[in-house]
Structures are given as structure tokens and as C-alpha cells.
Design an enzyme around this catalytic site. Structure first.
Site, PDB file in Angstrom:
ATOM      1  N   ASN A 171      10.415-158.006 -48.044  1.00 24.36           N
ATOM      2  CA  ASN A 171       9.389-157.405 -48.896  1.00 24.36           C
ATOM      3  C   ASN A 171       8.017-158.066 -48.762  1.00 24.36           C
ATOM      4  O   ASN A 171       6.998-157.400 -48.887  1.00 24.36           O
ATOM      5  CB  ASN A 171       9.872-157.492 -50.355  1.00 24.36           C
ATOM      6  CG  ASN A 171       8.763-157.181 -51.331  1.00 24.36           C
ATOM      7  OD1 ASN A 171       8.366-156.023 -51.490  1.00 24.36           O
ATOM      8  ND2 ASN A 171       8.230-158.213 -51.980  1.00 24.36           N
ATOM      9  N   ASP A 177       6.102-170.521 -46.397  1.00 30.60           N
ATOM     10  CA  ASP A 177       4.913-169.801 -45.949  1.00 30.60           C
ATOM     11  C   ASP A 177       5.318-169.014 -44.714  1.00 30.60           C
ATOM     12  O   ASP A 177       5.537-169.590 -43.638  1.00 30.60           O
ATOM     13  CB  ASP A 177       3.784-170.786 -45.635  1.00 30.60           C
ATOM     14  CG  ASP A 177       2.555-170.066 -45.099  1.00 30.60           C
ATOM     15  OD1 ASP A 177       2.612-168.834 -44.876  1.00 30.60           O
ATOM     16  OD2 ASP A 177       1.534-170.738 -44.890  1.00 30.60           O
ATOM     17  N   TYR A 213      -3.270-154.143 -40.077  1.00 29.33           N
ATOM     18  CA  TYR A 213      -2.202-153.924 -41.062  1.00 29.33           C
ATOM     19  C   TYR A 213      -1.290-152.778 -40.603  1.00 29.33           C
ATOM     20  O   TYR A 213      -0.063-152.904 -40.596  1.00 29.33           O
ATOM     21  CB  TYR A 213      -2.821-153.608 -42.431  1.00 29.33           C
ATOM     22  CG  TYR A 213      -1.814-153.090 -43.438  1.00 29.33           C
ATOM     23  CD1 TYR A 213      -0.954-153.968 -44.093  1.00 29.33           C
ATOM     24  CD2 TYR A 213      -1.709-151.721 -43.714  1.00 29.33           C
ATOM     25  CE1 TYR A 213      -0.009-153.508 -45.001  1.00 29.33           C
ATOM     26  CE2 TYR A 213      -0.768-151.250 -44.618  1.00 29.33           C
ATOM     27  CZ  TYR A 213       0.081-152.144 -45.260  1.00 29.33           C
ATOM     28  OH  TYR A 213       1.023-151.676 -46.149  1.00 29.33           O
ATOM     29  N   LYS A 264       2.820-152.677 -39.612  1.00 34.25           N
ATOM     30  CA  LYS A 264       3.831-151.856 -40.292  1.00 34.25           C
ATOM     31  C   LYS A 264       4.507-150.883 -39.311  1.00 34.25           C
ATOM     32  O   LYS A 264       5.691-150.563 -39.464  1.00 34.25           O
ATOM     33  CB  LYS A 264       3.205-151.118 -41.473  1.00 34.25           C
ATOM     34  CG  LYS A 264       2.788-152.050 -42.618  1.00 34.25           C
ATOM     35  CD  LYS A 264       3.990-152.811 -43.192  1.00 34.25           C
ATOM     36  CE  LYS A 264       3.643-153.588 -44.446  1.00 34.25           C
ATOM     37  NZ  LYS A 264       4.805-154.303 -45.028  1.00 34.25           N
TER      38      LYS A 264
END
Ligand SMILES: NC(=O)c1ccc[n+]([C@@H]2O[C@H](COP(=O)([O-])OP(=O)(O)OC[C@H]3O[C@@H](n4cnc5c(N)ncnc54)[C@H](OP(=O)(O)O)[C@@H]3O)[C@@H](O)[C@H]2O)c1
Length: 248
Positions: A95, A68, A160, A164
Site C-alpha cells: 500500500n 524507509d 508517478y 503505477k
């Protein structure tokens, strides 16, 4: 730092979140390029075992590891176990990730922490742990999955997008720190596999805005990974594979 004897002559890749979607597509292509594989999964243990079986039938050596990645300790353990599996790792593909909107009323510490932990801290830990070992050994390469939102953050996806953007910064910083033996690059996909519940109308609106007038396909990302794996004069680059979205 423990040194391991290389157990096989083939190159070894660790790919996180390998059971489904883009991770699975990239794992299949790496196997076609004769990589032995350490396939990571969290919830998709069954899917990744099925994939491992398929790849072993093709003659690849495959190890499956579960972690996890919202937990820093488990990320560190994954790095150690992946390195030990075949006595080294030549390619890390970061990924695994989480994706979703965060409305203004939920823009709180917990929302940021959630995206930060999985999308940025885990790739950072894996890249640092394995990059260090690669640099002390025979070198290697790291490819992170960023996103087109790293350059132009989306208003409804702030945690998010921040995570990134961090992945893009991690890529450049580590490229300099780990050179010349380890190359670090990123792929920033546009919309390739939208969430399965995205309405057709929204998908069409996304497509129509793109200079190249189509959404991405998993092969587009697979080809980018192939390029970055082979391109031994390229490091610190974030390659936008987005139908032109980042330039409009
Ligand atoms: N698909 C796109 O169009 C697109 C666009 C831009 C960027 N990207 C980026 O490209 C990468 C792959 O995209 P995708 O759509 O194929 O990803 P995805 O299906 O959303 O997620 C990939 C995998 O991440 C793993 N993951 C999530 N939370 C985890 C956790 N706490 N611990 C460990 N693993 C965890 C999951 O593994 P398990 O299922 O085993 O739990 C999942 O299968 C992601 O980093 C994504 O942000 C994708």
C-alpha cells in the site's frame, strides 16, 4: 531460506504504510476478518502504534515494523522481519506509496528514481521475497495498490504514472510466476482520498467527470481488498475502483 514455525493459527497480513488513510482503513478491516497483522510505517510510527494498540485491544496479534522503502535494503529487511514476526505471511498488501506532480522542467533522472524506488521497487522486493516464501510454504496472496493512471498516464504526473504502470505489470508477471500457490492482484483506485491541500474546485471538477458522479471512499477500496482476498479463482487482475474514470 529460513523456515519458521507458525506461531499462531490465524492468517497473517503485512500491510505497508498502515498508519494513515487507506492503509489504516484496510488494516482495520483485515483485523475484523481475524487477520493478525504486521503493520509497517516509516514516518507515521506514532499513528501506527496507536492503531496497533487499538487492534491488540480487540484480540489481534500485531507487530509494528519501521522501514524507509526508498531504500532497497530496508525493503528486504522488512520482508525478512515480517515473515519472522509470526512465522509466515499469508497476505501482503503493498500500500505504501508517494504521489505528486512533476512539472516538465523537473522531469529528470532524480524524479523518476524517487517514484520508482518507493512505488515500484519496494513492492517488487516485498512481493518477490514474500512470494517466494509463500510459494515454498502453504501459499498466499499479494495485493498491490496501483492507480487509475496506470492505464492512462497523467501528463503532469509522468514519473508517478510510470511507477503505477509498473505496478500493474508487476502484478501480471508475478501472478504467472507464483501460480498456483500464490495469487497476485492489484487495486487501481481513482480519486479516493485526494491530497488534503487539493482545492475544493478541483475536487468538484474531478467528481463531475466521473460516470458514477462521486469520488471514492476508503470503504470502496476496503471492499475491493476483501473481494481479492477471498476470490480464490482470481489472479493477475488489476481491479479499477474508480467510479468509471478508466472507461471515459
Ligand atoms: N488516495 C487515493 O485517492 C489514491 C488514488 C490512487 C492510488 N492510490 C494508491 O493507494 C495507496 C494508498 O493511498 P493513500 O492516499 O492512503 O497513500 P498515502 O497517504 O499517500 O501514503 C501511504 C503511506 O505510504 C508510506 N510511504 C511513503 N513514502 C514511504 C517511504 N519512503 N518508506 C516507507 N513508507 C512510505 C507513508 O507511510 P508513513 O506515513 O509511515 O511514512 C504513507 O503513510 C498508495 O499506493 C497510492 O498511490 C491512492
Amino acid at each position: 531460506m529460513a523456515k519458521y514455525r507458525r506461531l499462531r493459527a490465524n492468517r497473517v497480513a503485512l500491510i505497508t504504510g498502515a498508519g494513515l488513510r487507506l492503509g489504516r482503513a484496510m488494516a482495520l478491516d483485515l483485523a475484523n476478518q481475524a487477520f493478525d497483522l504486521v503493520l509497517h510505517a516509516n514516518r507515521s510510527a506514532k499513528a501506527v502504534e496507536t492503531l496497533a494498540k487499538e487492534l491488540r485491544a480487540q484480540g489481534r496479534a500485531v507487530k509494528v515494523l519501521k522501514a524507509d522503502l526508498s531504500n532497497a535494503r530496508q525493503a528486504e529487511k522488512l520482508a525478512r522481519e515480517a515473515w519472522a514476526a509470526f512465522g509466515g505471511v499469508d497476505l501482503l498488501v503493498n500500500n505504501a506509496g508517494i504521489f505528486g506532480p512533476t512539472p516538465l522542467e523537473k522531469l529528470n533522472a532524480a524524479a523518476l528514481d524517487e517514484y520508482y524506488a518507493v512505488n515500484l521497487r519496494a513492492p517488487y522486493i516485498l512481493a518477490a521475497e514474500l512470494g517466494r516464501r509463500m510459494r515454498a510454504g502453504k501459499g498466499g496472496s499479494i495485493v498491490n495498490l496501483a492507480c487509475v493512471s496506470a492505464a492512462k498516464p497523467w501528463k503532469d504526473y509522468v514519473p508517478y504514472s510510470i511507477s503505477k504502470a509498473g505496478v500493474a505489470a508487476l502484478t501480471v508477471g508475478l501472478a504467472k510466476l507464483l501460480a498456483p500457490k500464490v495469487r497476485v492482484n492489484a487495486i487501481a483506485p481513482g480519486t479516493v482520498l485526494p491530497p488534503e491541500d487539493m482545492p475544493a474546485r478541483q475536487r468538484e471538477a474531478l467528481r463531475a467527470r466521473l460516470p458514477l458522479q462521486r469520488l471514492g471512499r476508503p470503504e470502496d477500496i476496503v471492499r475491493a481488498l476483501r473481494y481479492l482476498v477471498a476470490a480464490d479463482f482470481v489472479t493477475g487482475q488489476v481491479l479499477y475502483v474508480d467510479g468509471g474514470r478508466s472507461v471515459v
